[in-house]
Design a protein around this motif. Structure first.
Motif, short mmCIF file in Angstrom:
data_model
loop_
_atom_site.label_atom_id
_atom_site.label_comp_id
_atom_site.label_asym_id
_atom_site.label_seq_id
_atom_site.Cartn_x
_atom_site.Cartn_y
_atom_site.Cartn_z
N GLY A 1 -10.15 -2.45 4.41
CA GLY A 1 -9.00 -3.18 4.92
C GLY A 1 -7.70 -2.61 4.39
O GLY A 1 -6.73 -2.42 5.13
N ASN A 2 -7.68 -2.30 3.09
CA ASN A 2 -6.48 -1.72 2.50
C ASN A 2 -6.23 -0.31 3.03
O ASN A 2 -5.08 0.11 3.17
N VAL A 3 -7.31 0.42 3.31
CA VAL A 3 -7.17 1.75 3.91
C VAL A 3 -6.45 1.64 5.24
O VAL A 3 -5.52 2.40 5.54
N CYS A 4 -6.88 0.69 6.06
CA CYS A 4 -6.28 0.49 7.37
C CYS A 4 -4.79 0.14 7.23
O CYS A 4 -3.94 0.63 8.00
N LYS A 5 -4.48 -0.68 6.25
CA LYS A 5 -3.09 -1.11 6.06
C LYS A 5 -2.17 0.04 5.66
O LYS A 5 -0.97 0.01 5.92
N GLN A 6 -2.74 1.07 5.03
CA GLN A 6 -1.93 2.23 4.66
C GLN A 6 -1.40 2.94 5.91
O GLN A 6 -0.24 3.37 5.96
N ALA A 7 -2.24 3.04 6.93
CA ALA A 7 -1.80 3.64 8.20
C ALA A 7 -0.87 2.69 8.94
O ALA A 7 0.13 3.09 9.54
N GLN A 8 -1.20 1.42 8.89
CA GLN A 8 -0.41 0.40 9.58
C GLN A 8 1.04 0.40 9.08
O GLN A 8 1.99 0.28 9.86
N SER A 9 1.21 0.54 7.77
CA SER A 9 2.54 0.50 7.17
C SER A 9 3.26 1.84 7.22
O SER A 9 4.46 1.90 6.94
N GLY A 10 2.53 2.90 7.56
CA GLY A 10 3.15 4.22 7.59
C GLY A 10 3.11 4.92 6.24
O GLY A 10 3.73 5.98 6.06
N ALA A 11 2.38 4.35 5.28
CA ALA A 11 2.28 4.97 3.95
C ALA A 11 1.54 6.30 4.03
O ALA A 11 1.75 7.19 3.19
N VAL A 12 0.64 6.43 5.01
CA VAL A 12 -0.06 7.70 5.26
C VAL A 12 -0.02 7.99 6.76
O VAL A 12 0.25 7.10 7.57
N ASP A 13 -0.32 9.22 7.09
CA ASP A 13 -0.35 9.60 8.50
C ASP A 13 -1.61 9.12 9.19
O ASP A 13 -1.57 8.63 10.32
N VAL A 14 -2.75 9.27 8.49
CA VAL A 14 -4.06 8.99 9.10
C VAL A 14 -4.94 8.21 8.13
O VAL A 14 -4.90 8.46 6.92
N ALA A 15 -5.72 7.28 8.66
CA ALA A 15 -6.67 6.53 7.83
C ALA A 15 -8.06 6.60 8.47
O ALA A 15 -8.19 6.59 9.70
N PHE A 16 -9.08 6.65 7.61
CA PHE A 16 -10.47 6.65 8.07
C PHE A 16 -11.02 5.22 7.93
O PHE A 16 -11.18 4.72 6.80
N VAL A 17 -11.30 4.58 9.05
CA VAL A 17 -11.78 3.19 9.05
C VAL A 17 -12.87 3.03 10.10
O VAL A 17 -13.17 3.94 10.87
N TYR A 18 -13.45 1.83 10.14
CA TYR A 18 -14.43 1.51 11.17
C TYR A 18 -13.71 1.07 12.45
O TYR A 18 -12.59 0.56 12.41
N THR A 19 -14.39 1.21 13.56
CA THR A 19 -13.85 0.72 14.83
C THR A 19 -13.49 -0.76 14.72
O THR A 19 -12.45 -1.21 15.22
N SER A 20 -14.33 -1.53 14.07
CA SER A 20 -14.11 -2.98 13.95
C SER A 20 -12.82 -3.31 13.21
O SER A 20 -12.22 -4.36 13.44
N ASP A 21 -12.35 -2.41 12.33
CA ASP A 21 -11.12 -2.67 11.59
C ASP A 21 -9.90 -2.65 12.49
O ASP A 21 -8.90 -3.30 12.19
N VAL A 22 -9.98 -1.90 13.58
CA VAL A 22 -8.87 -1.86 14.53
C VAL A 22 -8.70 -3.24 15.16
O VAL A 22 -7.59 -3.73 15.36
N TYR A 23 -9.84 -3.91 15.48
CA TYR A 23 -9.81 -5.26 16.04
C TYR A 23 -9.36 -6.27 14.98
O TYR A 23 -8.64 -7.23 15.26
N ARG A 24 -9.77 -6.02 13.77
CA ARG A 24 -9.54 -6.98 12.69
C ARG A 24 -8.09 -7.03 12.24
O ARG A 24 -7.54 -8.09 11.96
N PHE A 25 -7.44 -5.87 12.16
CA PHE A 25 -6.09 -5.82 11.59
C PHE A 25 -5.00 -5.57 12.64
O PHE A 25 -3.90 -6.09 12.51
N GLY A 26 -5.29 -4.77 13.63
CA GLY A 26 -4.24 -4.42 14.58
C GLY A 26 -3.18 -3.55 13.91
O GLY A 26 -3.30 -3.18 12.73
N GLY A 27 -2.13 -3.23 14.64
CA GLY A 27 -1.06 -2.43 14.06
C GLY A 27 -1.36 -0.95 13.97
O GLY A 27 -0.55 -0.17 13.47
#
Length: 309
Positions: free
Chosen positions: A226-252
Protein backbone atom coordinates in the motif's frame (compact mmCIF):
# COMPACT_ATOMS: atom_id res chain seq x y z
CA UNK A 1 -94.67 5.40 -0.12
CA UNK A 2 -93.01 2.90 -2.48
CA UNK A 3 -90.43 5.52 -3.35
CA UNK A 4 -89.69 6.00 0.37
CA UNK A 5 -89.23 2.25 0.88
CA UNK A 6 -86.79 2.04 -2.07
CA UNK A 7 -84.68 4.85 -0.57
CA UNK A 8 -84.57 3.09 2.79
CA UNK A 9 -83.50 -0.21 1.17
CA UNK A 10 -80.70 1.53 -0.77
CA UNK A 11 -79.41 3.12 2.43
CA UNK A 12 -79.39 -0.22 4.26
CA UNK A 13 -77.44 -1.85 1.40
CA UNK A 14 -74.91 0.97 1.39
CA UNK A 15 -74.31 0.64 5.13
CA UNK A 16 -73.97 -3.11 4.71
CA UNK A 17 -71.31 -2.68 2.00
CA UNK A 18 -69.36 -0.17 4.10
CA UNK A 19 -69.44 -2.60 7.01
CA UNK A 20 -68.23 -5.44 4.83
CA UNK A 21 -65.28 -3.42 3.51
CA UNK A 22 -64.40 -2.36 7.05
CA UNK A 23 -64.36 -5.97 8.17
CA UNK A 24 -62.12 -6.97 5.26
CA UNK A 25 -59.77 -4.08 6.04
CA UNK A 26 -59.59 -5.06 9.70
CA UNK A 27 -59.00 -8.67 8.77
CA UNK A 28 -56.18 -7.78 6.37
CA UNK A 29 -54.58 -5.43 8.87
CA UNK A 30 -54.72 -8.12 11.52
CA UNK A 31 -53.05 -10.66 9.22
CA UNK A 32 -50.27 -8.23 8.33
CA UNK A 33 -49.64 -7.45 11.98
CA UNK A 34 -49.40 -11.09 12.89
CA UNK A 35 -47.05 -11.87 9.97
CA UNK A 36 -44.42 -9.27 10.91
CA UNK A 37 -43.71 -10.60 14.42
CA UNK A 38 -43.58 -14.11 12.95
CA UNK A 39 -40.77 -13.07 10.58
CA UNK A 40 -38.89 -11.47 13.46
CA UNK A 41 -39.34 -14.58 15.56
CA UNK A 42 -37.95 -16.72 12.72
CA UNK A 43 -34.86 -14.53 12.49
CA UNK A 44 -34.42 -14.59 16.24
CA UNK A 45 -34.77 -18.37 16.28
CA UNK A 46 -32.09 -18.64 13.59
CA UNK A 47 -29.72 -16.50 15.63
CA UNK A 48 -30.52 -18.29 18.88
CA UNK A 49 -29.77 -21.66 17.26
CA UNK A 50 -26.11 -20.58 16.95
CA UNK A 51 -23.70 -19.58 19.65
CA UNK A 52 -22.13 -16.16 19.25
CA UNK A 53 -18.80 -16.41 17.44
CA UNK A 54 -15.96 -13.90 17.12
CA UNK A 55 -13.38 -14.52 14.40
CA UNK A 56 -9.91 -13.03 14.19
CA UNK A 57 -8.41 -12.89 10.70
CA UNK A 58 -4.81 -12.14 9.74
CA UNK A 59 -4.73 -11.13 6.07
CA UNK A 60 -2.25 -9.69 3.62
CA UNK A 61 -2.34 -5.91 3.52
CA UNK A 62 -3.57 -5.83 -0.09
CA UNK A 63 -6.81 -7.56 0.93
CA UNK A 64 -7.97 -4.88 3.35
CA UNK A 65 -10.84 -3.19 1.52
CA UNK A 66 -12.05 -6.31 -0.26
CA UNK A 67 -12.06 -8.37 2.94
CA UNK A 68 -13.87 -5.64 4.89
CA UNK A 69 -16.64 -5.64 2.27
CA UNK A 70 -16.91 -9.44 2.25
CA UNK A 71 -17.05 -9.63 6.05
CA UNK A 72 -19.84 -7.05 6.12
CA UNK A 73 -21.80 -9.08 3.58
CA UNK A 74 -21.28 -12.28 5.57
CA UNK A 75 -22.61 -10.87 8.85
CA UNK A 76 -25.86 -9.76 7.18
CA UNK A 77 -27.02 -13.41 7.06
CA UNK A 78 -24.80 -14.71 9.85
CA UNK A 79 -25.51 -12.17 12.58
CA UNK A 80 -24.21 -14.44 15.31
CA UNK A 81 -20.73 -13.97 13.81
CA UNK A 82 -18.60 -10.90 14.45
CA UNK A 83 -15.11 -10.14 13.20
CA UNK A 84 -12.56 -8.80 15.59
CA UNK A 85 -10.35 -6.02 14.22
CA UNK A 86 -8.86 -7.88 11.23
CA UNK A 87 -5.10 -7.44 11.03
CA UNK A 88 -3.86 -6.29 7.61
CA UNK A 89 -0.08 -6.36 7.39
CA UNK A 90 2.60 -7.58 5.03
CA UNK A 91 2.80 -11.37 4.98
CA UNK A 92 6.14 -11.31 6.77
CA UNK A 93 4.76 -9.08 9.52
CA UNK A 94 1.74 -11.36 9.97
CA UNK A 95 4.10 -14.26 10.64
CA UNK A 96 6.05 -12.11 13.08
CA UNK A 97 2.82 -11.37 14.96
CA UNK A 98 2.04 -15.08 15.20
CA UNK A 99 5.60 -15.80 16.29
CA UNK A 100 5.11 -13.29 19.09
CA UNK A 101 2.07 -15.17 20.40
CA UNK A 102 -0.71 -13.22 18.69
CA UNK A 103 -3.99 -15.13 18.26
CA UNK A 104 -5.70 -15.66 14.89
CA UNK A 105 -8.28 -18.04 13.45
CA UNK A 106 -7.33 -17.60 9.80
CA UNK A 107 -4.14 -16.62 8.01
CA UNK A 108 -4.26 -15.41 4.40
CA UNK A 109 -0.82 -14.68 3.00
CA UNK A 110 0.21 -13.04 -0.26
CA UNK A 111 3.12 -15.45 -0.64
CA UNK A 112 3.53 -19.19 -0.86
CA UNK A 113 6.94 -18.81 0.76
CA UNK A 114 5.55 -16.97 3.77
CA UNK A 115 2.81 -19.58 4.15
CA UNK A 116 5.48 -22.29 3.93
CA UNK A 117 7.17 -20.57 6.86
CA UNK A 118 3.88 -20.49 8.80
CA UNK A 119 3.42 -24.22 8.21
CA UNK A 120 7.00 -25.04 9.18
CA UNK A 121 6.75 -23.07 12.41
CA UNK A 122 3.39 -24.56 13.36
CA UNK A 123 1.27 -21.43 13.08
CA UNK A 124 -1.35 -23.04 10.81
CA UNK A 125 -2.97 -26.41 10.21
CA UNK A 126 -1.35 -27.58 6.98
CA UNK A 127 -4.31 -29.85 6.14
CA UNK A 128 -6.53 -26.76 5.74
CA UNK A 129 -4.15 -24.90 3.44
CA UNK A 130 -5.26 -24.01 -0.09
CA UNK A 131 -4.57 -21.34 -2.72
CA UNK A 132 -7.35 -18.76 -2.41
CA UNK A 133 -6.49 -15.92 -4.85
CA UNK A 134 -4.18 -15.09 -7.70
CA UNK A 135 -2.98 -11.66 -8.77
CA UNK A 136 -0.82 -9.82 -11.31
CA UNK A 137 2.19 -7.60 -10.79
CA UNK A 138 1.99 -4.26 -12.59
CA UNK A 139 3.96 -1.04 -12.91
CA UNK A 140 2.01 2.11 -12.05
CA UNK A 141 2.58 5.84 -12.19
CA UNK A 142 0.68 8.79 -10.73
CA UNK A 143 -2.49 9.29 -12.75
CA UNK A 144 -1.52 12.86 -13.70
CA UNK A 145 2.10 12.06 -14.50
CA UNK A 146 3.73 12.22 -17.92
CA UNK A 147 4.30 8.47 -17.81
CA UNK A 148 0.57 7.88 -17.24
CA UNK A 149 -0.27 10.14 -20.17
CA UNK A 150 2.25 8.41 -22.42
CA UNK A 151 1.74 4.78 -21.44
CA UNK A 152 -1.58 4.64 -19.59
CA UNK A 153 -3.69 3.92 -22.67
CA UNK A 154 -1.81 0.90 -24.04
CA UNK A 155 0.22 -0.10 -20.94
CA UNK A 156 3.30 -0.45 -23.13
CA UNK A 157 5.89 0.51 -20.49
CA UNK A 158 8.31 -2.41 -20.03
CA UNK A 159 11.02 -3.72 -17.75
CA UNK A 160 13.52 -2.65 -20.39
CA UNK A 161 12.39 0.94 -19.80
CA UNK A 162 13.18 0.46 -16.12
CA UNK A 163 16.61 -0.94 -17.09
CA UNK A 164 17.44 2.35 -18.79
CA UNK A 165 18.01 3.81 -15.32
CA UNK A 166 16.00 6.88 -16.19
CA UNK A 167 13.30 6.37 -13.57
CA UNK A 168 13.03 6.17 -9.78
CA UNK A 169 11.01 3.22 -8.50
CA UNK A 170 9.20 2.11 -5.33
CA UNK A 171 9.43 -1.53 -4.27
CA UNK A 172 8.28 -3.45 -1.22
CA UNK A 173 11.01 -4.47 1.21
CA UNK A 174 11.96 -8.07 2.03
CA UNK A 175 8.83 -8.58 4.19
CA UNK A 176 6.50 -7.63 1.31
CA UNK A 177 5.71 -10.39 -1.23
CA UNK A 178 4.98 -7.84 -3.98
CA UNK A 179 8.50 -6.54 -3.46
CA UNK A 180 9.93 -10.05 -3.68
CA UNK A 181 8.14 -10.63 -6.98
CA UNK A 182 9.34 -7.25 -8.25
CA UNK A 183 12.94 -8.07 -7.37
CA UNK A 184 12.67 -11.41 -9.14
CA UNK A 185 11.53 -9.58 -12.27
CA UNK A 186 14.18 -6.89 -11.90
CA UNK A 187 16.90 -9.54 -11.63
CA UNK A 188 16.09 -10.67 -15.17
CA UNK A 189 17.10 -7.25 -16.54
CA UNK A 190 20.18 -6.76 -14.37
CA UNK A 191 18.54 -4.30 -11.96
CA UNK A 192 18.63 -6.50 -8.87
CA UNK A 193 21.51 -8.75 -7.86
CA UNK A 194 20.38 -11.81 -5.92
CA UNK A 195 22.67 -12.79 -3.04
CA UNK A 196 22.83 -16.34 -4.45
CA UNK A 197 23.26 -15.19 -8.04
CA UNK A 198 19.83 -16.51 -9.06
CA UNK A 199 17.41 -14.74 -11.37
CA UNK A 200 13.69 -14.69 -12.13
CA UNK A 201 11.59 -17.47 -10.65
CA UNK A 202 14.70 -19.09 -9.13
CA UNK A 203 15.41 -16.03 -7.02
CA UNK A 204 13.74 -15.50 -3.65
CA UNK A 205 13.78 -11.78 -4.31
CA UNK A 206 14.54 -11.07 -0.66
CA UNK A 207 18.32 -11.00 -0.21
CA UNK A 208 20.17 -8.90 -2.72
CA UNK A 209 21.13 -5.42 -3.79
CA UNK A 210 20.52 -2.72 -6.41
CA UNK A 211 24.10 -1.48 -6.09
CA UNK A 212 26.05 -1.55 -9.30
CA UNK A 213 22.86 -1.75 -11.38
CA UNK A 214 20.97 0.93 -13.34
CA UNK A 215 18.71 1.34 -10.27
CA UNK A 216 21.49 2.11 -7.80
CA UNK A 217 20.31 5.00 -5.62
CA UNK A 218 16.92 5.10 -7.33
CA UNK A 219 14.92 2.54 -5.28
CA UNK A 220 12.47 3.63 -2.59
CA UNK A 221 11.79 0.66 -0.27
CA UNK A 222 8.51 0.50 1.66
CA UNK A 223 7.15 -1.83 4.34
CA UNK A 224 3.81 -2.51 2.62
CA UNK A 225 2.50 -2.69 -0.92
CA UNK A 226 0.00 0.00 0.00
CA UNK A 227 2.80 2.41 0.86
CA UNK A 228 4.57 1.47 -2.37
CA UNK A 229 1.47 2.45 -4.32
CA UNK A 230 1.24 5.75 -2.45
CA UNK A 231 4.77 6.66 -3.50
CA UNK A 232 3.66 6.69 -7.14
CA UNK A 233 0.36 8.32 -6.25
CA UNK A 234 2.11 11.24 -4.57
CA UNK A 235 4.78 11.58 -7.25
CA UNK A 236 7.59 10.65 -4.84
CA UNK A 237 8.76 8.13 -7.46
CA UNK A 238 8.19 7.70 -11.17
CA UNK A 239 7.12 4.04 -11.09
CA UNK A 240 5.86 1.62 -8.44
CA UNK A 241 5.58 -2.17 -8.52
CA UNK A 242 2.20 -3.23 -7.07
CA UNK A 243 -0.59 -5.75 -7.56
CA UNK A 244 -3.46 -5.10 -9.94
CA UNK A 245 -5.80 -5.10 -6.93
CA UNK A 246 -3.91 -2.14 -5.41
CA UNK A 247 -4.99 0.04 -8.32
CA UNK A 248 -8.63 -0.64 -7.32
CA UNK A 249 -7.86 -0.25 -3.65
CA UNK A 250 -6.07 3.10 -3.68
CA UNK A 251 -6.75 4.85 -6.97
CA UNK A 252 -4.69 7.87 -7.95
CA UNK A 253 -2.44 5.75 -10.17
CA UNK A 254 -2.56 4.26 -13.64
CA UNK A 255 -1.17 0.99 -14.87
CA UNK A 256 1.54 1.77 -17.41
CA UNK A 257 2.83 -1.77 -17.87
CA UNK A 258 2.25 -5.38 -16.82
CA UNK A 259 5.24 -7.33 -15.52
CA UNK A 260 5.61 -10.55 -17.56
CA UNK A 261 4.44 -13.53 -15.51
CA UNK A 262 7.45 -15.61 -16.56
CA UNK A 263 9.87 -13.23 -14.83
CA UNK A 264 8.68 -14.03 -11.31
CA UNK A 265 7.06 -16.77 -9.25
CA UNK A 266 3.30 -17.23 -9.60
CA UNK A 267 1.42 -14.75 -7.44
CA UNK A 268 -1.01 -16.67 -5.24
CA UNK A 269 -2.58 -16.01 -1.85
CA UNK A 270 -2.65 -19.18 0.28
CA UNK A 271 -5.12 -19.42 3.17
CA UNK A 272 -5.19 -21.73 6.18
CA UNK A 273 -6.85 -22.16 9.56
CA UNK A 274 -4.51 -21.37 12.42
CA UNK A 275 -3.50 -24.26 14.67
CA UNK A 276 -4.45 -22.47 17.88
CA UNK A 277 -7.88 -21.40 16.60
CA UNK A 278 -10.70 -22.04 19.08
CA UNK A 279 -13.27 -21.37 16.35
CA UNK A 280 -11.87 -23.59 13.59
CA UNK A 281 -15.28 -24.81 12.45
CA UNK A 282 -16.75 -21.31 12.17
CA UNK A 283 -13.58 -20.08 10.48
CA UNK A 284 -13.79 -22.88 7.90
CA UNK A 285 -17.45 -22.08 7.25
CA UNK A 286 -16.59 -18.45 6.57
CA UNK A 287 -13.75 -19.32 4.18
CA UNK A 288 -15.96 -21.84 2.36
CA UNK A 289 -18.71 -19.22 1.97
CA UNK A 290 -16.24 -16.52 0.89
CA UNK A 291 -14.98 -18.66 -1.99
CA UNK A 292 -18.34 -20.03 -3.19
CA UNK A 293 -21.06 -17.43 -2.55
CA UNK A 294 -22.02 -15.60 -5.76
CA UNK A 295 -22.25 -12.16 -4.13
CA UNK A 296 -18.93 -12.63 -2.35
CA UNK A 297 -17.28 -13.57 -5.66
CA UNK A 298 -18.58 -10.34 -7.19
CA UNK A 299 -17.01 -8.33 -4.38
CA UNK A 300 -13.61 -9.99 -4.84
CA UNK A 301 -13.76 -9.20 -8.56
CA UNK A 302 -14.75 -5.59 -7.93
CA UNK A 303 -11.57 -5.17 -5.89
CA UNK A 304 -9.35 -6.83 -8.50
CA UNK A 305 -8.97 -10.29 -6.95
CA UNK A 306 -9.46 -13.53 -8.84
CA UNK A 307 -10.28 -16.71 -6.96
CA UNK A 308 -8.07 -19.65 -7.87
CA UNK A 309 -11.08 -21.96 -8.21
Amino acid sequence: MKKHIRIMLAAVCAFALVGAFALVGCSTGTEQKTEEPQQTEDQAAKTESHEAVELQLFAANSLSKAMDAVQQLYTQDHDWVTFKDTQYLSSGELNEQLAGGAYADVLISASKGKMDDAVEKGYVDESTRFDMFKNDLVMVAGEDSELAKTYGADQSFTLDDIASGDYSVAVGDASVPAGNYANQALSTIGCFTDADGKTGKDSAGTDGSYDGTPLEGKVNLQSSVGNVCKQAQSGAVDVAFVYTSDVYRFGGVKVIGVVPADTHKNIVYPAAICKDSTQAEAASEFIEWATTDAEAKKLWQEWGFELVS
